[in-house]
Design a protein around this motif. Structure first.
Motif, PDB file in Angstrom:
ATOM      1  N   ALA A 140       0.824  -1.208   0.000  1.00 34.03           N
ATOM      2  CA  ALA A 140       0.000   0.000   0.000  1.00 34.03           C
ATOM      3  C   ALA A 140       0.856   1.255   0.000  1.00 34.03           C
ATOM      4  CB  ALA A 140      -0.908   0.000   1.218  1.00 34.03           C
ATOM      5  N   GLY A 141       0.470   2.196  -0.839  1.00 37.56           N
ATOM      6  CA  GLY A 141       1.113   3.499  -0.905  1.00 37.56           C
ATOM      7  C   GLY A 141       0.114   4.474  -1.469  1.00 37.56           C
ATOM      8  N   SER A 142       0.430   5.031  -2.651  1.00 39.35           N
ATOM      9  CA  SER A 142      -0.547   5.893  -3.321  1.00 39.35           C
ATOM     10  C   SER A 142      -1.838   5.137  -3.621  1.00 39.35           C
ATOM     11  CB  SER A 142       0.047   6.430  -4.623  1.00 39.35           C
ATOM     12  OG  SER A 142       1.189   7.203  -4.367  1.00 39.35           O
ATOM     13  N   ASP A 143      -1.721   3.835  -3.822  1.00 41.64           N
ATOM     14  CA  ASP A 143      -2.889   2.973  -4.004  1.00 41.64           C
ATOM     15  C   ASP A 143      -3.082   2.156  -2.728  1.00 41.64           C
ATOM     16  OD1 ASP A 143      -4.881   1.234  -4.699  1.00 41.64           O
ATOM     17  OD2 ASP A 143      -3.791   0.262  -6.328  1.00 41.64           O
ATOM     18  N   PRO A 144      -3.939   2.594  -1.815  1.00 37.34           N
ATOM     19  CA  PRO A 144      -4.114   1.874  -0.554  1.00 37.34           C
ATOM     20  C   PRO A 144      -4.691   0.484  -0.714  1.00 37.34           C
ATOM     21  CG  PRO A 144      -5.744   3.616  -0.760  1.00 37.34           C
ATOM     22  CD  PRO A 144      -4.771   3.802  -1.892  1.00 37.34           C
ATOM     23  N   SER A 145      -5.335   0.210  -1.854  1.00 38.13           N
ATOM     24  CA  SER A 145      -5.921  -1.120  -2.046  1.00 38.13           C
ATOM     25  C   SER A 145      -4.858  -2.199  -2.195  1.00 38.13           C
ATOM     26  CB  SER A 145      -6.834  -1.129  -3.279  1.00 38.13           C
ATOM     27  OG  SER A 145      -6.080  -1.041  -4.478  1.00 38.13           O
ATOM     28  N   ALA A 146      -3.584  -1.794  -2.398  1.00 35.13           N
ATOM     29  CA  ALA A 146      -2.490  -2.768  -2.501  1.00 35.13           C
ATOM     30  C   ALA A 146      -2.073  -3.309  -1.135  1.00 35.13           C
ATOM     31  CB  ALA A 146      -1.291  -2.130  -3.202  1.00 35.13           C
ATOM     32  N   LEU A 147      -2.817  -2.961  -0.098  1.00 36.16           N
ATOM     33  CA  LEU A 147      -2.502  -3.362   1.269  1.00 36.16           C
ATOM     34  C   LEU A 147      -2.185  -4.852   1.358  1.00 36.16           C
ATOM     35  CD1 LEU A 147      -2.520  -2.356   4.283  1.00 36.16           C
ATOM     36  CD2 LEU A 147      -4.898  -3.177   4.368  1.00 36.16           C
ATOM     37  N   ALA A 148      -0.993  -5.157   1.902  1.00 41.34           N
ATOM     38  CA  ALA A 148      -0.536  -6.542   1.996  1.00 41.34           C
ATOM     39  C   ALA A 148      -0.468  -7.045   3.431  1.00 41.34           C
ATOM     40  CB  ALA A 148       0.833  -6.695   1.333  1.00 41.34           C
ATOM     41  N   ASP A 161       0.547  -9.588  10.709  1.00 42.76           N
ATOM     42  CA  ASP A 161       1.849  -9.840  10.101  1.00 42.76           C
ATOM     43  C   ASP A 161       2.006  -8.933   8.886  1.00 42.76           C
ATOM     44  OD1 ASP A 161       3.040 -12.413  11.473  1.00 42.76           O
ATOM     45  OD2 ASP A 161       0.910 -12.839  11.126  1.00 42.76           O
ATOM     46  N   GLY A 162       3.106  -8.199   8.843  1.00 43.20           N
ATOM     47  CA  GLY A 162       3.337  -7.339   7.696  1.00 43.20           C
ATOM     48  C   GLY A 162       4.497  -6.392   7.913  1.00 43.20           C
ATOM     49  N   HIS A 163       4.861  -5.716   6.839  1.00 40.85           N
ATOM     50  CA  HIS A 163       6.014  -4.809   6.832  1.00 40.85           C
ATOM     51  C   HIS A 163       5.528  -3.427   6.409  1.00 40.85           C
ATOM     52  CE1 HIS A 163      10.265  -3.845   4.988  1.00 40.85           C
ATOM     53  NE2 HIS A 163       9.962  -3.096   6.028  1.00 40.85           N
ATOM     54  N   LYS A 164       5.664  -2.456   7.302  1.00 43.20           N
ATOM     55  CA  LYS A 164       5.305  -1.076   7.010  1.00 43.20           C
ATOM     56  C   LYS A 164       6.581  -0.246   6.860  1.00 43.20           C
ATOM     57  CE  LYS A 164       0.838  -1.782   7.731  1.00 43.20           C
ATOM     58  NZ  LYS A 164      -0.188  -1.656   6.675  1.00 43.20           N
ATOM     59  N   TRP A 165       6.446   0.858   6.135  1.00 46.65           N
ATOM     60  CA  TRP A 165       7.555   1.808   6.126  1.00 46.65           C
ATOM     61  C   TRP A 165       6.987   3.209   5.945  1.00 46.65           C
ATOM     62  CZ3 TRP A 165      11.293   3.207   1.696  1.00 46.65           C
ATOM     63  CH2 TRP A 165      10.596   3.509   0.542  1.00 46.65           C
ATOM     64  N   PHE A 166       7.861   4.207   6.114  1.00 48.92           N
ATOM     65  CA  PHE A 166       7.456   5.603   6.115  1.00 48.92           C
ATOM     66  C   PHE A 166       6.384   5.844   7.164  1.00 48.92           C
ATOM     67  CE2 PHE A 166       9.591   7.997   2.798  1.00 48.92           C
ATOM     68  CZ  PHE A 166       9.366   9.292   3.259  1.00 48.92           C
ATOM     69  N   THR A 167       6.524   5.174   8.298  1.00 54.85           N
ATOM     70  CA  THR A 167       5.590   5.357   9.405  1.00 54.85           C
ATOM     71  C   THR A 167       6.102   6.511  10.253  1.00 54.85           C
ATOM     72  OG1 THR A 167       5.094   2.989   9.374  1.00 54.85           O
ATOM     73  CG2 THR A 167       4.443   4.234  11.331  1.00 54.85           C
ATOM     74  N   THR A 168       5.522   7.673  10.066  1.00 58.52           N
ATOM     75  CA  THR A 168       6.006   8.896  10.706  1.00 58.52           C
ATOM     76  C   THR A 168       5.778   8.842  12.211  1.00 58.52           C
ATOM     77  OG1 THR A 168       5.497  10.149   8.696  1.00 58.52           O
ATOM     78  CG2 THR A 168       5.788  11.406  10.733  1.00 58.52           C
ATOM     79  N   GLY A 169       6.835   9.191  12.961  1.00 60.95           N
ATOM     80  CA  GLY A 169       6.752   9.264  14.409  1.00 60.95           C
ATOM     81  C   GLY A 169       6.816   7.934  15.123  1.00 60.95           C
ATOM     82  N   PHE A 175       1.788   4.065  20.804  1.00 60.10           N
ATOM     83  CA  PHE A 175       0.935   3.092  20.116  1.00 60.10           C
ATOM     84  C   PHE A 175       0.877   3.421  18.638  1.00 60.10           C
ATOM     85  CE2 PHE A 175      -1.956   6.523  21.287  1.00 60.10           C
ATOM     86  CZ  PHE A 175      -2.779   6.666  20.184  1.00 60.10           C
ATOM     87  N   ALA A 176       0.477   2.423  17.868  1.00 58.97           N
ATOM     88  CA  ALA A 176       0.279   2.583  16.425  1.00 58.97           C
ATOM     89  C   ALA A 176      -1.160   2.277  16.079  1.00 58.97           C
ATOM     90  CB  ALA A 176       1.208   1.640  15.653  1.00 58.97           C
ATOM     91  N   ILE A 177      -1.690   3.002  15.100  1.00 55.88           N
ATOM     92  CA  ILE A 177      -2.930   2.604  14.447  1.00 55.88           C
ATOM     93  C   ILE A 177      -2.503   1.900  13.174  1.00 55.88           C
ATOM     94  CG2 ILE A 177      -5.080   3.359  13.382  1.00 55.88           C
ATOM     95  CD1 ILE A 177      -5.013   5.810  15.202  1.00 55.88           C
ATOM     96  N   CYS A 178      -2.700   0.601  13.140  1.00 54.31           N
ATOM     97  CA  CYS A 178      -2.213  -0.224  12.030  1.00 54.31           C
ATOM     98  C   CYS A 178      -3.356  -0.615  11.116  1.00 54.31           C
ATOM     99  CB  CYS A 178      -1.537  -1.486  12.582  1.00 54.31           C
ATOM    100  SG  CYS A 178      -1.025  -2.661  11.304  1.00 54.31           S
ATOM    101  N   MET A 179      -3.147  -0.406   9.833  1.00 56.06           N
ATOM    102  CA  MET A 179      -4.113  -0.846   8.825  1.00 56.06           C
ATOM    103  C   MET A 179      -3.679  -2.212   8.313  1.00 56.06           C
ATOM    104  SD  MET A 179      -6.847   0.355   7.015  1.00 56.06           S
ATOM    105  CE  MET A 179      -6.769   2.026   6.354  1.00 56.06           C
ATOM    106  N   PHE A 226       5.463  -5.970  11.790  1.00 53.57           N
ATOM    107  CA  PHE A 226       4.514  -6.703  12.623  1.00 53.57           C
ATOM    108  C   PHE A 226       4.746  -8.187  12.351  1.00 53.57           C
ATOM    109  CE2 PHE A 226       2.723  -2.553  11.985  1.00 53.57           C
ATOM    110  CZ  PHE A 226       2.136  -2.224  13.197  1.00 53.57           C
ATOM    111  N   ASP A 227       5.216  -8.898  13.361  1.00 56.87           N
ATOM    112  CA  ASP A 227       5.593 -10.300  13.194  1.00 56.87           C
ATOM    113  C   ASP A 227       4.928 -11.121  14.290  1.00 56.87           C
ATOM    114  OD1 ASP A 227       6.753 -12.701  12.616  1.00 56.87           O
ATOM    115  OD2 ASP A 227       8.793 -12.132  13.171  1.00 56.87           O
TER     116      ASP A 227
END
Length: 401
Positions: A140-148, A161-169, A175-179, A226-227
């Motif tokens: 997911a990026g400019s196209d959020p539907s690509a969420l993996a 389970d997943g790999h995020k990046w450019f998570t500001t702060g 805590f995180a709000i994770c999509m 997230f593992d």
């Protein structure tokens, strides 16, 4: 319903006090710190926020029940713009990204218990947060539907389970709000769910800070993994499967808040250029008397005024439940590019001085450039704006000339 450009007296007064506070307290701190990370960002945040409380300008956007001023979007615009005069002004008032948008989201959809556990301390500046949606390609990026990133139902909760990046702060966030995807496959335009994940959960790990040209965000822009991150059912924010709809609740106001804050920096850059043009003499006259300099000054005045008007239109639409998706996209696209133009022109007017560290223009340029990508690249917004216009033309029965 007509849009009024007048603000209530208490809003005007708050804006004036914010302007004074930022210029007298925050700007000197900004001048001493090259970036939020090197400056010990958490210490700086707490120091500035305590000063904002003492000045009575803290948390203008937060509902009164959580200790804020409870301003609507239109009223926030004038106050946020004054806070944006300094890169650290939003941090001081607790209206910086991503916390400001997360507060709005939590207030809109969180349960009573979630608000007490997450929103109240966040609104008070006791903690920071992050919003984990963006993923490395092809996620997911400019196209959020690509969420993996995927959340799988387990006994009593969910495993993420997943790999995020450019998570500001993310570095130092409580805590995180994770999509995460709870159904469907990448490319599907539904099936996402938001989760509240505490930073001490053993299944979440904050990785490296991305090396970016902007440096003013406390906590940086980080990779987050997230593992086997197990959270209880109570960690679901809103309804399961409604994550994309809730993202719009956050993104609409968030886009405009970014615009408000960066407009303040554009005004400051323009002010620096005006001061220089009014006194610098060359070729037998003041720089400001030369036609080419006047043209750049006029264009910056136009960009600032037009951006402010578009922001106000978007705010009005949000406050009155109008057609805000189109107006906020228009405001975001124009303002992101207008702010860049104003800062760039200001550097050009100041010549060699503008390239130097004696004025903050080069720093401003680095900070504002990513705004044309953050919260949706200009190209994606233009695509969305065009599609909306074409749909409107079709529904109006437009025919070829």
């Amino acid at each position: 319903m007509a849009i009024t450009l007048n603000h209530e007296p208490h809003v005007e007064e708050l804006a004036r006090r914010t302007a004074t506070f930022v210029r007298e307290v925050v700007v000197p701190e900004e001048e001493h710190h090259a970036d939020a990370l090197a400056a010990d960002g958490e210490r700086l945040r707490l120091q500035l926020q305590e000063a904002a409380r003492q000045a009575g300008v803290f948390a203008p956007h937060v509902p009164a029940r959580y200790g804020g001023h409870g301003l609507d979007m239109r009223s926030r615009a004038v106050v946020f713009e004054e806070a944006g005069w300094s890169l650290y002004g939003p941090l001081a008032l607790n209206i910086a990204a991503p916390d400001e948008a997360n507060m709005h989201l939590l207030d809109a959809i969180a349960t009573v218990d979630q608000k007490e556990r997450y929103l109240r301390p966040l609104a008070a500046g006791q903690v920071r947060s992050c919003f984990a949606m963006t993923e490395p390609s092809p996620g997911a990026g400019s196209d959020p539907s690509a969420l993996a990133t995927r959340a799988t139902k387990v006994s009593g909760g969910w495993r993420i389970d997943g790999h995020k990046w450019f998570t500001t702060g993310a570095d130092g966030a409580a805590f995180a709000i994770c999509m995460a995807r709870t159904s469907g496959e990448p490319g599907d335009r539904d099936g996402a769910t938001m989760f509240l994940v505490d930073a001490d959960n053993p299944g979440i790990r904050v990785g490296r800070h991305l090396d970016t040209i902007d440096q003013s965000f406390v906590g940086g822009h980080c990779e987050v993994v997230f593992d086997g991150c197990v959270v209880p059912d109570e960690a679901v924010l809103g309804e399961v499967g409604a994550g994309y709809r809730y993202a719009q609740v956050r993104l609409g106001p968030g886009r405009l808040s970014h615009c408000m804050r960066w407009l303040g920096i554009a005004r400051r850059a323009h002010s620096i250029a005006l001061g220089y043009a009014a006194h610098r003499r060359l070729f037998g006259s003041r720089l400001g008397d030369l036609g080419m300099a006047q043209g750049m000054i006029a264009d910056s005045e136009i960009d600032i005024s037009a951006a402010r008007a578009l922001i106000m239109q978007g705010c009005w639409d949000l406050d009155t439940n109008g057609p805000w998706k189109q107006s906020t996209s228009i405001a975001k696209t124009f303002t992101a590019e207008a702010v860049w133009r104003v800062v760039d022109r200001s550097m050009q007017i100041c010549g060699g001085l503008g390239m130097s560290g004696d004025v903050p223009l080069s720093r401003f340029l680095r900070e504002v450039r990513p705004f044309r990508i953050y919260d949706g690249p200009s190209e994606v917004h233009r695509w969305s704006i065009a599609l909306s216009a074409l749909r409107r033309a079709n529904s109006d029965g437009a025919t070829p000339a």
